[in-house]
Motif scaffolding. Structure first.
Motif, PDB file in Angstrom:
ATOM      1  N   CYS A   1      36.017  41.029  33.502  1.00 19.41           N
ATOM      2  CA  CYS A   1      37.347  41.547  33.169  1.00 19.41           C
ATOM      3  C   CYS A   1      37.316  42.077  31.749  1.00 19.41           C
ATOM      4  O   CYS A   1      36.964  41.348  30.820  1.00 19.41           O
ATOM      5  CB  CYS A   1      38.361  40.411  33.313  1.00 19.41           C
ATOM      6  SG  CYS A   1      40.011  40.814  32.739  1.00 19.41           S
TER       7      CYS A   1
ATOM      8  N   ARG B   1      39.443  43.520  28.714  1.00 19.44           N
ATOM      9  CA  ARG B   1      40.800  43.594  28.167  1.00 19.44           C
ATOM     10  C   ARG B   1      40.779  44.363  26.850  1.00 19.44           C
ATOM     11  O   ARG B   1      39.822  44.252  26.076  1.00 19.44           O
ATOM     12  CB  ARG B   1      41.363  42.194  27.933  1.00 19.44           C
ATOM     13  CG  ARG B   1      41.481  41.365  29.200  1.00 19.44           C
ATOM     14  CD  ARG B   1      42.067  39.984  28.919  1.00 19.44           C
ATOM     15  NE  ARG B   1      42.109  39.161  30.130  1.00 19.44           N
ATOM     16  CZ  ARG B   1      43.071  39.214  31.027  1.00 19.44           C
ATOM     17  NH1 ARG B   1      44.103  40.041  30.826  1.00 19.44           N
ATOM     18  NH2 ARG B   1      43.044  38.445  32.101  1.00 19.44           N
TER      19      ARG B   1
ATOM     20  N   VAL C   1      35.313  35.858  34.981  1.00 23.26           N
ATOM     21  CA  VAL C   1      36.358  35.133  35.702  1.00 23.26           C
ATOM     22  C   VAL C   1      35.692  34.223  36.725  1.00 23.26           C
ATOM     23  O   VAL C   1      34.942  34.691  37.588  1.00 23.26           O
ATOM     24  CB  VAL C   1      37.331  36.098  36.403  1.00 23.26           C
ATOM     25  CG1 VAL C   1      38.433  35.319  37.120  1.00 23.26           C
ATOM     26  CG2 VAL C   1      37.937  37.080  35.403  1.00 23.26           C
TER      27      VAL C   1
ATOM     28  N   GLU D   1      38.773  31.979  32.586  1.00 21.11           N
ATOM     29  CA  GLU D   1      38.091  33.103  31.950  1.00 21.11           C
ATOM     30  C   GLU D   1      37.400  32.631  30.675  1.00 21.11           C
ATOM     31  O   GLU D   1      37.939  31.817  29.935  1.00 21.11           O
ATOM     32  CB  GLU D   1      39.083  34.210  31.605  1.00 21.11           C
ATOM     33  CG  GLU D   1      39.717  34.867  32.812  1.00 21.11           C
ATOM     34  CD  GLU D   1      40.652  36.021  32.422  1.00 21.11           C
ATOM     35  OE1 GLU D   1      40.625  36.426  31.235  1.00 21.11           O
ATOM     36  OE2 GLU D   1      41.395  36.499  33.287  1.00 21.11           O
TER      37      GLU D   1
ATOM     38  N   VAL E   1      36.380  44.911  36.097  1.00 20.01           N
ATOM     39  CA  VAL E   1      37.742  45.430  36.220  1.00 20.01           C
ATOM     40  C   VAL E   1      38.251  45.759  34.818  1.00 20.01           C
ATOM     41  O   VAL E   1      38.285  44.895  33.944  1.00 20.01           O
ATOM     42  CB  VAL E   1      38.670  44.405  36.898  1.00 20.01           C
ATOM     43  CG1 VAL E   1      40.093  44.939  36.977  1.00 20.01           C
ATOM     44  CG2 VAL E   1      38.154  44.068  38.289  1.00 20.01           C
ATOM     45  N   HIS E   2      38.642  47.013  34.617  1.00 20.69           N
ATOM     46  CA  HIS E   2      39.074  47.493  33.298  1.00 20.69           C
ATOM     47  C   HIS E   2      40.596  47.422  33.182  1.00 20.69           C
ATOM     48  O   HIS E   2      41.309  48.314  33.645  1.00 20.69           O
ATOM     49  CB  HIS E   2      38.598  48.935  33.082  1.00 20.69           C
ATOM     50  CG  HIS E   2      37.112  49.070  32.949  1.00 20.69           C
ATOM     51  ND1 HIS E   2      36.504  49.267  31.730  1.00 20.69           N
ATOM     52  CD2 HIS E   2      36.114  49.015  33.868  1.00 20.69           C
ATOM     53  CE1 HIS E   2      35.188  49.349  31.909  1.00 20.69           C
ATOM     54  NE2 HIS E   2      34.936  49.196  33.198  1.00 20.69           N
ATOM     55  N   LEU E   3      41.073  46.363  32.537  1.00 21.89           N
ATOM     56  CA  LEU E   3      42.514  46.238  32.340  1.00 21.89           C
ATOM     57  C   LEU E   3      43.033  47.208  31.288  1.00 21.89           C
ATOM     58  O   LEU E   3      44.232  47.463  31.235  1.00 21.89           O
ATOM     59  CB  LEU E   3      42.862  44.800  31.947  1.00 21.89           C
ATOM     60  CG  LEU E   3      42.716  43.779  33.070  1.00 21.89           C
ATOM     61  CD1 LEU E   3      42.939  42.368  32.541  1.00 21.89           C
ATOM     62  CD2 LEU E   3      43.682  44.056  34.197  1.00 21.89           C
TER      63      LEU E   3
ATOM     64  N   PRO F   1      42.060  40.697  38.351  1.00 22.12           N
ATOM     65  CA  PRO F   1      40.610  40.884  38.506  1.00 22.12           C
ATOM     66  C   PRO F   1      40.021  40.451  39.836  1.00 22.12           C
ATOM     67  O   PRO F   1      39.302  41.227  40.481  1.00 22.12           O
ATOM     68  CB  PRO F   1      40.039  40.073  37.340  1.00 22.12           C
ATOM     69  CG  PRO F   1      41.085  40.191  36.278  1.00 22.12           C
ATOM     70  CD  PRO F   1      42.390  40.146  37.025  1.00 22.12           C
ATOM     71  N   ASP F   2      40.286  39.228  40.295  1.00 20.43           N
ATOM     72  CA  ASP F   2      39.620  38.783  41.519  1.00 20.43           C
ATOM     73  C   ASP F   2      40.193  39.446  42.765  1.00 20.43           C
ATOM     74  O   ASP F   2      39.563  39.438  43.821  1.00 20.43           O
ATOM     75  CB  ASP F   2      39.659  37.259  41.648  1.00 20.43           C
ATOM     76  CG  ASP F   2      41.046  36.719  41.967  1.00 20.43           C
ATOM     77  OD1 ASP F   2      41.990  37.069  41.243  1.00 20.43           O
ATOM     78  OD2 ASP F   2      41.189  35.942  42.930  1.00 20.43           O
TER      79      ASP F   2
ATOM     80  N   ASP G   1      41.439  42.889  42.625  1.00 19.44           N
ATOM     81  CA  ASP G   1      40.935  44.260  42.548  1.00 19.44           C
ATOM     82  C   ASP G   1      39.459  44.318  42.890  1.00 19.44           C
ATOM     83  O   ASP G   1      38.978  45.322  43.422  1.00 19.44           O
ATOM     84  CB  ASP G   1      41.199  44.819  41.154  1.00 19.44           C
ATOM     85  CG  ASP G   1      42.667  45.184  40.953  1.00 19.44           C
ATOM     86  OD1 ASP G   1      42.969  46.355  40.711  1.00 19.44           O
ATOM     87  OD2 ASP G   1      43.531  44.286  41.065  1.00 19.44           O
ATOM     88  N   GLU G   2      38.738  43.239  42.613  1.00 18.92           N
ATOM     89  CA  GLU G   2      37.327  43.169  42.992  1.00 18.92           C
ATOM     90  C   GLU G   2      37.148  43.330  44.499  1.00 18.92           C
ATOM     91  O   GLU G   2      36.198  43.953  44.964  1.00 18.92           O
ATOM     92  CB  GLU G   2      36.778  41.816  42.512  1.00 18.92           C
ATOM     93  CG  GLU G   2      35.269  41.675  42.571  1.00 18.92           C
ATOM     94  CD  GLU G   2      34.761  41.086  43.875  1.00 18.92           C
ATOM     95  OE1 GLU G   2      33.545  41.087  44.070  1.00 18.92           O
ATOM     96  OE2 GLU G   2      35.584  40.648  44.715  1.00 18.92           O
TER      97      GLU G   2
END
Length: 264
Positions: free
Chosen positions: A160, A162, A173, A180, A225-227, A235-236, A238-239
């Motif tokens: 992840c 941020r 994560v 995290e 995952v690029h927040l 994250p988990d 969108d993965e």
């Protein structure tokens, strides 16, 4: 950072999964199944009482709540899990929970049930409740410590990124308790490789806020995952949407560090 209110997080995960299912039709099936799993985990979390005195009491509570999960999987889960659900009695449940905690079995169909049941409990309760002897043995190598969750000892599910200053900071994560922790870039969470010539990032225009980190030393991969590109991402969840990227990575011979709840 992740909210420590699991019920609120579970509701957010389910909502995000449904939105992503509409956005990414190729990944809709695992996302919609995950949305139902997240809703069930919210109910599991609501049923959890105060922190149990020890592992046996914790397993009693979790094994006693397995039936709704079994029924959901029998009705709507993939066949490989449905077949296992029909055999998942209280004894099987206890065995799978005891095997999952020290990472003795984290990939079999049976382990799916253990992970679903354990996740809200590990998130909510003090991780020391579940601490088996394996966690108190000789300390692992430095790379292993950095790559494992400092709270429960399990592998990362996803990276992840941020926003931080003029760039982005990476956190891993946890695949189990969702904790995290910071992790250096570029570095492989699988083997610790930090030679930038052996670490690559692959992406697709279809997934603007996702990419895949692959390692040529151990052939492991992990989604990122690029927040900073999509603040609403979970994250988990969108993965799970990155199924086409999983297909690409596995066709190239890479192996995921930890399969997700869809078994991918």
């Amino acid at each position: 950072m992740v909210s420590r209110d699991f019920q609120a997080l579970a509701a957010r995960r389910a909502d995000r999964a449904r939105k992503l299912a509409a956005r990414y039709p190729a990944s809709a099936e695992p996302l919609l199944f995950f949305a139902e799993i997240s809703s069930l985990q919210r109910e599991i979390s609501a049923s959890l009482k105060a922190t149990p005195a020890g592992l046996d009491e914790a397993l009693d509570a979790l094994a006693g709540g397995r039936r709704p999960l079994v029924e959901l999987v029998e009705a709507r889960g993939p066949q490989r899990l449905g077949d296992e659900a029909r055999r998942y009695d209280e004894t099987a449940c206890r065995e799978s929970l005891r095997a999952y905690i020290p990472r003795d079995d984290i990939t079999s169909p049976r382990s799916f049930f253990a992970r679903v049941l354990l996740q809200p409990a590990m998130f909510t309760w003090d991780a020391r409740t579940f601490e088996p002897p394996a966690f108190t043995q000789a300390a692992p190598a430095a790379v292993d410590r950095a790559s494992r969750c400092p709270r429960c000892g399990h592998s990362p599910q996803v990276g992840c990124l941020r926003p931080q200053g003029d760039g982005a900071a990476l956190a891993l994560v946890c695949s189990l308790c969702l904790h995290e922790w910071p992790f250096a870039r570029p570095r492989c969470p699988g083997c610790g490789e930090n030679d930038h010539h052996k670490i690559a990032f692959c992406s697709s225009s279809e997934f603007a806020h996702l990419d895949v980190q692959v390692c040529e030393s151990c052939k492991a991969y992990l989604h990122m995952v690029h927040l900073e590109k999509e603040a609403e991402a979970v994250p988990d969840v969108d993965e799970l949407a990155a199924l086409p990227l999983d297909v690409w990575a596995q066709e190239k011979g890479y192996l995921k560090i930890q399969p997700n709840l869809a078994g991918i």
